[in-house]
Design a protein around this motif. Sequence first.
Motif, PDB file in Angstrom:
ATOM      1  N   GLU A  54      -7.690   4.155  33.693  1.00 25.74           N
ATOM      2  CA  GLU A  54      -6.439   4.863  33.984  1.00 25.74           C
ATOM      3  C   GLU A  54      -6.266   5.068  35.487  1.00 25.74           C
ATOM      4  N   LYS A  55      -7.356   5.423  36.177  1.00 25.92           N
ATOM      5  CA  LYS A  55      -7.277   5.619  37.628  1.00 25.92           C
ATOM      6  C   LYS A  55      -6.913   4.313  38.325  1.00 25.92           C
ATOM      7  N   ASP A  57      -5.268   1.782  37.006  1.00 24.01           N
ATOM      8  CA  ASP A  57      -3.875   1.468  36.671  1.00 24.01           C
ATOM      9  C   ASP A  57      -2.913   2.259  37.543  1.00 24.01           C
ATOM     10  N   SER A  58      -3.232   3.536  37.783  1.00 30.01           N
ATOM     11  CA  SER A  58      -2.336   4.374  38.582  1.00 30.01           C
ATOM     12  C   SER A  58      -2.330   3.919  40.051  1.00 30.01           C
ATOM     13  N   LYS A  59      -3.452   3.377  40.547  1.00 30.27           N
ATOM     14  CA  LYS A  59      -3.502   2.872  41.905  1.00 30.27           C
ATOM     15  C   LYS A  59      -2.662   1.601  42.046  1.00 30.27           C
ATOM     16  N   ASN A  60      -2.630   0.778  41.002  1.00 26.81           N
ATOM     17  CA  ASN A  60      -1.909  -0.481  41.028  1.00 26.81           C
ATOM     18  C   ASN A  60      -0.402  -0.289  40.982  1.00 26.81           C
ATOM     19  N   GLN A  61       0.062   0.838  40.547  1.00 20.58           N
ATOM     20  CA  GLN A  61       1.516   1.055  40.400  1.00 20.58           C
ATOM     21  C   GLN A  61       2.162   1.472  41.692  1.00 20.58           C
TER      22      GLN A  61
END
Length: 61
Positions: A54-55, A57-61
């Motif tokens: 999840e961390k 994924d949030s960095k990639n957005q």
Amino acid sequence: MSKKGRPRKYKVGYVASIYMDLELIKIIQEKAQEQHKSISEYINDVLWEHVGKEKQDSKNQ
């Protein structure tokens, strides 16, 4: 209260959810044994893996 001698009547969904919980516990137990870990260690590792994803994924957005 139920009358003596008569089994308590449960709704089908309640019984099915208990059965599914037991099946999940069996699966988790098997996976933990495969990795030579206790159940709590296995669950902890899986949860931390999920948090890491999840961390990322949030960095990639």
